[in-house]
Design a protein around this motif. Structure first.
Motif, PDB file in Angstrom:
ATOM      1  N   THR A 158      -2.599  42.341 -32.905  1.00 45.56           N
ATOM      2  CA  THR A 158      -2.331  44.047 -32.616  1.00 45.56           C
ATOM      3  C   THR A 158      -0.969  44.257 -32.411  1.00 45.56           C
ATOM      4  OG1 THR A 158      -4.416  45.144 -33.145  1.00 45.56           O
ATOM      5  CG2 THR A 158      -2.432  46.722 -32.556  1.00 45.56           C
ATOM      6  N   VAL A 159      -1.102  43.484 -30.757  1.00 48.51           N
ATOM      7  CA  VAL A 159      -0.159  43.328 -30.125  1.00 48.51           C
ATOM      8  C   VAL A 159       0.731  42.628 -30.651  1.00 48.51           C
ATOM      9  CG1 VAL A 159       1.036  42.184 -27.905  1.00 48.51           C
ATOM     10  CG2 VAL A 159      -1.261  43.351 -28.305  1.00 48.51           C
ATOM     11  N   THR A 160       0.810  41.257 -31.259  1.00 49.57           N
ATOM     12  CA  THR A 160       2.121  40.038 -31.807  1.00 49.57           C
ATOM     13  C   THR A 160       2.482  41.316 -32.859  1.00 49.57           C
ATOM     14  OG1 THR A 160       0.253  38.693 -31.490  1.00 49.57           O
ATOM     15  CG2 THR A 160       2.424  38.719 -32.917  1.00 49.57           C
ATOM     16  N   ALA A 161       2.236  42.143 -33.563  1.00 44.05           N
ATOM     17  CA  ALA A 161       2.043  42.519 -34.867  1.00 44.05           C
ATOM     18  C   ALA A 161       3.348  44.268 -34.234  1.00 44.05           C
ATOM     19  CB  ALA A 161       1.211  43.391 -35.464  1.00 44.05           C
ATOM     20  N   LEU A 162       3.019  44.682 -33.097  1.00 45.23           N
ATOM     21  CA  LEU A 162       3.348  45.639 -32.538  1.00 45.23           C
ATOM     22  C   LEU A 162       4.992  44.949 -31.832  1.00 45.23           C
ATOM     23  CD1 LEU A 162       0.664  47.855 -30.232  1.00 45.23           C
ATOM     24  CD2 LEU A 162       2.116  48.412 -32.616  1.00 45.23           C
ATOM     25  N   LEU A 163       4.349  43.336 -31.393  1.00 43.99           N
ATOM     26  CA  LEU A 163       5.884  43.558 -30.824  1.00 43.99           C
ATOM     27  C   LEU A 163       6.435  43.047 -32.171  1.00 43.99           C
ATOM     28  CD1 LEU A 163       7.545  41.775 -28.510  1.00 43.99           C
ATOM     29  CD2 LEU A 163       6.080  39.541 -28.850  1.00 43.99           C
ATOM     30  N   LEU A 165       7.191  44.336 -34.876  1.00 45.89           N
ATOM     31  CA  LEU A 165       7.822  45.809 -34.874  1.00 45.89           C
ATOM     32  C   LEU A 165       9.036  46.471 -34.184  1.00 45.89           C
ATOM     33  CD1 LEU A 165       5.032  47.734 -36.054  1.00 45.89           C
ATOM     34  CD2 LEU A 165       6.517  47.085 -37.579  1.00 45.89           C
ATOM     35  N   GLY A 166       9.065  45.842 -32.655  1.00 46.19           N
ATOM     36  CA  GLY A 166       9.512  46.562 -31.856  1.00 46.19           C
ATOM     37  C   GLY A 166      11.010  45.640 -32.420  1.00 46.19           C
TER      38      GLY A 166
END
Length: 213
Positions: A158-163, A165-166
């Motif tokens: 999840t954190v990787t996906a958000l990164l 996306l950022g």
């Protein structure tokens, strides 16, 4: 199949200058209106900072560090294929320019400011920073996720996906790329990561490497 079709559609529209490019102009217009309305130096600096996370540095060194850590953990656990994360990381890092550079040269798409390409430029489509961040950070997450319990693995993904996306949002916010440049690179990265995840699962089962299950 959906990702392949989406990538083919976007690429076709970019190549022929089709109506789908209205998504790009609309997104650019909306983004510029928001930047003007908010007039936030903090958001502008954040956009640039997130964009920079998609560069070869720091993405590739982080990928290699994650691979070395995963290989060390596998070796400590006595796994026969403890070295597996190392070629996986090298292959992922090598694959990024092999996929992106020829496409940039082929499409030769000008950037959001509409300035014609100079002879030394290869074009903006697809986004190299988006592909680099998604493939490098995604591969690192897959290699480390093998070592984690399911809950921790989901949190890491999840954190990787958000990164990632950022990074894409930062590129669009900063007018470094068109939205479709970013979306196409996400499609490419998702296809690469899906293939890598399937390969790692198969090799892990055959070699008895930890899966976190």
């Amino acid at each position: 199949m959906t990702l392949t079709l989406a990538l083919a559609l976007i690429s076709w529209q970019v190549a022929v200058g089709g109506p789908l490019l209205a998504v790009d102009t609309g997104a650019r217009h909306l983004t510029r209106e928001l930047r003007t309305a908010l007039h936030s130096l903090l958001l502008n600096h954040l956009g640039v900072g997130l964009s920079d996370l998609g560069g070869p540095v720091p993405a590739i060194p982080l990928l290699f560090a994650a691979a070395a850590f995963a290989a060390r953990r596998d070796r400590s656990a006595g796994r026969a294929r403890w070295w597996l994360p190392l070629p996986a990381a090298v292959g992922a890092a090598a694959l990024i320019p092999l996929l992106v550079a020829p496409a940039k040269a082929w499409f030769a798409r000008p950037g959001p400011f509409g300035v014609p390409l100079t002879p030394e430029q290869t074009g903006w489509y697809p986004s190299g920073h988006t592909a680099t961040s998604a493939v490098a950070y995604g591969t690192a997450a897959l290699l480390l996720g093998r070592l984690l319990a399911p809950g921790d693995r989901r949190a890491l993904y999840t954190v990787t996906a958000l990164l990632c996306l950022g990074v894409g949002a930062g590129l669009v916010w900063s007018d470094y790329h068109w939205l479709l440049d970013v979306l196409a690179s996400w499609c490419v990265a998702a296809l690469v990561l899906a293939a890598l995840a399937a390969t790692l699962r198969r090799l892990d089962r055959a070699g008895g490497a930890p899966t976190g299950d």
